[in-house]
Design a protein around this motif. Structure first.
Motif, short mmCIF file in Angstrom:
data_model
loop_
_atom_site.label_atom_id
_atom_site.label_comp_id
_atom_site.label_asym_id
_atom_site.label_seq_id
_atom_site.Cartn_x
_atom_site.Cartn_y
_atom_site.Cartn_z
N THR A 32 -27.37 28.20 -1.21
CA THR A 32 -28.31 28.19 -0.08
C THR A 32 -29.11 26.89 -0.12
N TRP B 48 -35.38 38.02 0.96
CA TRP B 48 -33.95 38.33 0.84
C TRP B 48 -33.54 38.68 -0.58
N TRP C 249 -29.92 39.48 -3.02
CA TRP C 249 -28.46 39.47 -3.21
C TRP C 249 -28.13 40.23 -4.49
N CYS D 95 -25.70 32.40 2.33
CA CYS D 95 -26.47 32.95 3.46
C CYS D 95 -25.67 34.00 4.21
N LEU E 95 -25.83 37.93 3.72
CA LEU E 95 -26.92 38.74 4.24
C LEU E 95 -26.48 39.43 5.53
N ASP F 178 -30.32 38.16 9.37
CA ASP F 178 -30.81 37.27 8.33
C ASP F 178 -29.86 36.11 8.08
N ALA F 179 -28.57 36.34 8.25
CA ALA F 179 -27.60 35.27 8.05
C ALA F 179 -27.84 34.13 9.03
N CYS G 246 -31.22 32.32 7.67
CA CYS G 246 -31.17 31.77 6.32
C CYS G 246 -30.91 30.25 6.28
N ALA H 82 -33.92 27.65 6.38
CA ALA H 82 -35.17 28.38 6.22
C ALA H 82 -36.22 27.49 5.55
N ALA I 93 -37.36 30.46 -0.56
CA ALA I 93 -37.43 30.71 0.88
C ALA I 93 -38.78 31.32 1.25
#
Length: 292
Positions: A34, A87, A89, A150, A153, A157-158, A161, A164, A172
């Motif tokens: 990211t 976010w 993951w 990204c 998500l 959100d993708a 992202c 950001a 972020a």
């Protein structure tokens, strides 16, 4: 001869579980693909007993990989949590929730309810891969590999992202959500807006809230952490006064109005008002109320 062969099979059958419970070092390779820093935490067993050890946090810069080792891992899996801003993951079904402190720690993992200095965070269970690299104690290293993208998500959100904004730590920024609840007896039009880079005011198309309805009308990264709320023409007693365009399908542009008695020009015929909703540094959602 036959009984000797059977004895060998029984010994092999007992050896496999014992070997699986022997501690080994596990290479943790988490690559951050990211544009901002992410933080990772891991929970894993160091004995055959169910409780897990919690280790946090590993900071991973954008475009880089964490290449560290967890010592004395027992079993064939570990739990991983990766976060930045709003976010988390891996963005899929979680295996376990643990209470994690904000600072770095190496301690026994605990589950909710959490103490005041810890926050419940969702972890996903990942398999430990076998490697051919020999480690301490004669056991081969294990390895857990995970990539942070990204696009992993959810759809909304993708899209937010990439690009950001980041906070002072390089992580972020929090996604800001403005929720509006209609406390009135009838429908109320509402719109969320921002101050543009040129200093003008631009609002989203009007959204009609039914009586008693609550809805998130803005989600994103507002400039200066501020969203403008316009709950219908002249429905606010205070706030800033504006003249607005009447556009149901696209942006609603506005210009300041000196007072309620001032007539609005033809190109911006709707007299309206707004108030500024300012988000704190760690605030993700604000709830406002409209209607009479």
């Amino acid at each position: 001869m036959r009984s000797g062969f059977l004895g060998f099979l029984l010994m092999a059958g007992f050896a496999a579980p014992v070997q699986a419970q022997a501690p080994r070092d596990v290479l943790l390779e988490v690559c951050n693909q990211t544009g901002f820093a992410v933080a990772a935490a891991a929970a894993y067993r160091t004995t055959p007993a169910p409780p897990r050890t919690l280790r946090s946090w590993f900071m991973i810069a954008p475009g880089e990989c964490l290449n560290g080792a967890l010592n004395g891992v027992v079993g064939e899996d570990l739990d991983l949590h990766v976060m930045s801003g709003s976010w988390v993951w891996p963005a899929r079904e979680t295996a376990q929730t643990y209470c994690v402190p904000a600072d770095a720690t190496l301690t026994l993992a605990s589950v909710p309810p959490c103490s005041a200095n810890r926050r419940a965070r969702d972890f996903t269970r990942l398999p430990v891969e076998a490697t051919s690299r020999r480690g301490p104690g004669g056991r081969n290293f294990g390895r857990v590999v995970h990539r942070i993208h990204c696009e992993d998500l959810g759809a909304a959100d993708a899209g937010l992202c990439p690009g950001a904004p980041v906070d002072p730590r390089g992580m972020a920024a929090f996604v800001r959500e403005l929720e509006v609840c209609n406390n009135g007896r009838g429908p109320v039009p509402v719109s969320a807006g921002q101050v543009t880079t040129s200093g003008g005011l631009e609002f989203q198309p009007w959204q009609a809230l039914a009586a008693g309805e609550c809805r998130v009308i803005y989600r994103g990264f507002p400039r200066d952490g501020q969203v403008l709320l316009a709950p219908g023409p002249d429905s606010l007693a205070g706030g800033g006064l504006v003249c607005m365009t009447d556009n149901a399908d696209g942006p609603v542009f506005a210009a300041p109005r000196a007072g309620r008695s001032e007539a609005c020009p033809q190109e911006r015929p709707l007299p309206g008002s707004y108030e500024a909703v300012v988000f704190g540094a760690q605030t993700g959602r604000m709830t406002m109320f409209a209607g009479q």
